[in-house]
Motif scaffolding. Structure first.
Motif, short mmCIF file in Angstrom:
data_model
loop_
_atom_site.label_atom_id
_atom_site.label_comp_id
_atom_site.label_asym_id
_atom_site.label_seq_id
_atom_site.Cartn_x
_atom_site.Cartn_y
_atom_site.Cartn_z
N GLY A 75 27.20 -10.18 14.18
CA GLY A 75 27.12 -9.18 13.07
C GLY A 75 26.44 -8.78 13.90
O GLY A 75 26.38 -7.36 12.97
N SER A 76 25.82 -8.03 14.78
CA SER A 76 25.85 -6.40 15.37
C SER A 76 26.84 -6.31 15.59
O SER A 76 26.35 -4.43 15.04
CB SER A 76 24.21 -6.94 16.52
N ASN A 77 27.80 -6.61 16.41
CA ASN A 77 29.03 -6.02 16.96
C ASN A 77 29.64 -5.46 15.57
O ASN A 77 29.88 -4.16 15.87
CB ASN A 77 29.83 -6.81 17.40
N ILE A 78 29.62 -6.27 14.68
CA ILE A 78 30.49 -6.31 13.81
C ILE A 78 29.60 -4.65 12.42
O ILE A 78 29.94 -3.64 12.14
CB ILE A 78 30.34 -6.89 12.32
N THR A 79 28.07 -4.66 12.66
CA THR A 79 27.52 -3.52 11.69
C THR A 79 27.87 -2.37 12.77
O THR A 79 27.91 -1.96 12.35
CB THR A 79 26.24 -3.74 11.73
N ASN A 80 27.83 -2.52 14.00
CA ASN A 80 28.18 -1.19 14.61
C ASN A 80 29.56 -0.60 14.36
O ASN A 80 29.29 0.49 14.72
CB ASN A 80 28.10 -1.52 16.40
N ALA A 82 31.85 -1.14 11.69
CA ALA A 82 32.18 -0.94 10.70
C ALA A 82 31.00 0.31 9.35
O ALA A 82 31.24 1.02 9.09
CB ALA A 82 32.35 -2.82 10.19
N LEU A 83 29.80 -0.14 10.28
CA LEU A 83 28.94 0.75 9.51
C LEU A 83 27.97 1.92 10.29
O LEU A 83 28.77 2.90 9.65
CB LEU A 83 27.21 -0.13 8.79
N VAL A 84 28.06 1.81 11.76
CA VAL A 84 27.19 2.51 11.83
C VAL A 84 28.19 3.92 12.51
O VAL A 84 28.33 4.99 12.11
CB VAL A 84 26.34 2.32 13.24
N LEU A 85 29.73 3.38 13.17
CA LEU A 85 30.30 4.35 13.22
C LEU A 85 31.04 5.27 12.11
O LEU A 85 31.67 6.06 11.75
CB LEU A 85 31.87 3.69 13.98
N GLY A 86 31.15 3.94 11.00
CA GLY A 86 31.76 4.20 9.90
C GLY A 86 30.75 5.69 9.19
O GLY A 86 31.48 6.56 8.71
N ILE A 87 29.49 5.41 8.89
CA ILE A 87 28.60 6.10 8.44
C ILE A 87 28.64 7.38 9.15
O ILE A 87 28.89 9.08 9.20
CB ILE A 87 27.09 5.99 8.45
N THR A 88 28.78 7.17 10.78
CA THR A 88 29.35 8.20 11.65
C THR A 88 30.26 9.60 11.86
O THR A 88 29.70 10.68 11.58
CB THR A 88 28.66 7.91 13.18
N ALA A 89 30.92 8.75 11.39
CA ALA A 89 32.40 9.21 10.97
C ALA A 89 32.18 10.43 9.96
O ALA A 89 33.42 11.47 9.62
CB ALA A 89 33.92 8.44 11.51
N LEU A 90 31.96 9.76 8.34
CA LEU A 90 31.89 10.43 7.72
C LEU A 90 31.43 11.75 8.10
O LEU A 90 31.29 12.54 7.27
CB LEU A 90 31.31 9.12 6.33
N LEU A 91 30.10 11.73 8.47
CA LEU A 91 29.56 13.27 8.96
C LEU A 91 29.59 14.07 9.11
O LEU A 91 29.71 14.88 9.34
CB LEU A 91 27.77 12.50 9.14
N ASN A 241 27.37 4.77 23.53
CA ASN A 241 26.68 3.72 22.96
C ASN A 241 27.13 2.53 22.32
O ASN A 241 26.37 1.51 22.82
CB ASN A 241 25.55 4.77 21.99
N ILE A 242 27.92 2.80 21.59
CA ILE A 242 28.53 1.37 20.66
C ILE A 242 29.18 1.07 21.38
O ILE A 242 29.40 -0.57 21.30
CB ILE A 242 29.06 2.17 19.18
#
Length: 319
Positions: A75-80, A82-91, A241-242
């Motif tokens: 789950g941490s890999n999926i979250t990193n 899909a969610l973390v990089l996804g939000i970062t790239a949107l910014l 980091n990811i």
């Protein structure tokens, strides 16, 4: 239940803070005894970002809830991604220039494939756990070699070195290192206990609680680090980091119960659903990073696609 949820959040904050203090102390101590900042960045800092996951999975394993430990790793890999990089790239779209990251990405894909293979028989045995730990230390050695032989002008080098504290007394470093070493297992123990109580209340499986509430919680430090990195223009460091965290999540977190004779059977869904979601997102990360147009960047459209994958996956878990 509201009180228990509050306890979970409190211990999550303590866990994240303890990991930060542990990394701070270890990084300063290493720098003060003459270790290269680049080696520190690629090893100690990268391992530190996975410290919450490692402690939580170790605690879950000791408590006999293997599915929570496995769920946390996947789950941490999926979250990193899909969610973390996804939000970062949107910014801010992520530009990829580092040759070091180009070498780490295939490694991430390889260890992800290994995880899928080890889980395919619906159990994790001691031999597999030991294999993962051996590979973990091998990767540490490999990253050390890469840092010593990094190409001149690689943008990851100044970005990484700027993050390593300088001019801090060794006594202060040792103090924070000890604080982190004490609070990390303590906070992980109480956080896992709260998560199990919450899971039982809502009728969630041990696997799902590891894939969701624990995985998302322990990935928050990566989210904060990635956002801070891109806002400072350190795109390669944010992505690095990811990638480093995901490699260590598979090799170290998934191997936490290595001291047991066997892990025992795991939830079938971890092998037939979640491991393949993790593998698919890892492959998608490589495609987005080195697309056929050769732009070597993760843009906002691709960031949105990653977030959409994360939302779809959560729907799949709770439908």
């Amino acid at each position: 239940m509201i009180l228990e949820a509050g306890y979970f959040v409190i211990w999550l904050v303590v866990l994240s803070w303890a990991a930060d203090r542990f990394v701070f102390g270890a990084s300063v101590l290493a720098r003060n005894i003459g270790v290269s900042p680049m080696i520190i960045g690629l090893t100690i800092v990268a391992m530190g970002s996975s410290a919450p996951e490692i402690m939580v999975s170790a605690t879950a394993s000791f408590n006999g809830v293997t599915d929570t430990a496995v769920g946390n790793a996947l789950g941490s890999n999926i979250t990193n991604i899909a969610l973390v990089l996804g939000i970062t790239a949107l910014l801010k779209p992520l530009s990829i220039a580092s040759s070091t990251l180009k070498k780490e990405m295939p490694l991430l894909l390889a260890v992800s494939l290994l995880a899928v293979y080890f889980l395919s028989d619906f159990e994790l045995v001691r031999f597999e756990g030991i294999t993962l730990m051996v590979l973990f230390f091998s990767v540490i050695g490999g990253l050390t070699w890469m840092s010593l032989n990094m190409e001149k002008g690689d943008p990851l080098q100044p970005e990484t070195e700027s993050e390593i504290p300088a001019g801090v007394a060794t006594s202060k470093a040792v103090f924070w290192l000890i604080v982190g070493m004490i609070l990390l297992p303590l906070s992980a123990y109480f956080m896992v206990g709260s998560a199990e109580t919450i899971a039982r209340y809502f009728g969630l499986s041990e696997l799902v609680i590891g894939l969701t509430i624990i995985a998302i919680g322990t990935s928050l430090p990566e989210l904060a680090a990635s956002i801070a990195g891109v806002l400072k223009g350190e795109d390669d460091l944010a992505l690095g980091n990811i990638i480093g965290s995901n490699i260590f999540n598979i090799l170290a977190v998934l191997a936490m119960p290595w001291h047991h004779c066997t892990y025992g059977a795991i939830d079938v869904n971890a092998a037939t659903r979640d491991s393949y979601v993790m593998l698919g997102l890892t492959a998608l990360l490589l495609v987005f990073s080195f697309n056929f147009r050769g732009s070597r960047r993760i843009n906002r459209v691709e960031g949105f696609c990653l977030i959409a994958c994360f939302v779809g996956y959560q729907y799949l878990l709770f439908r």
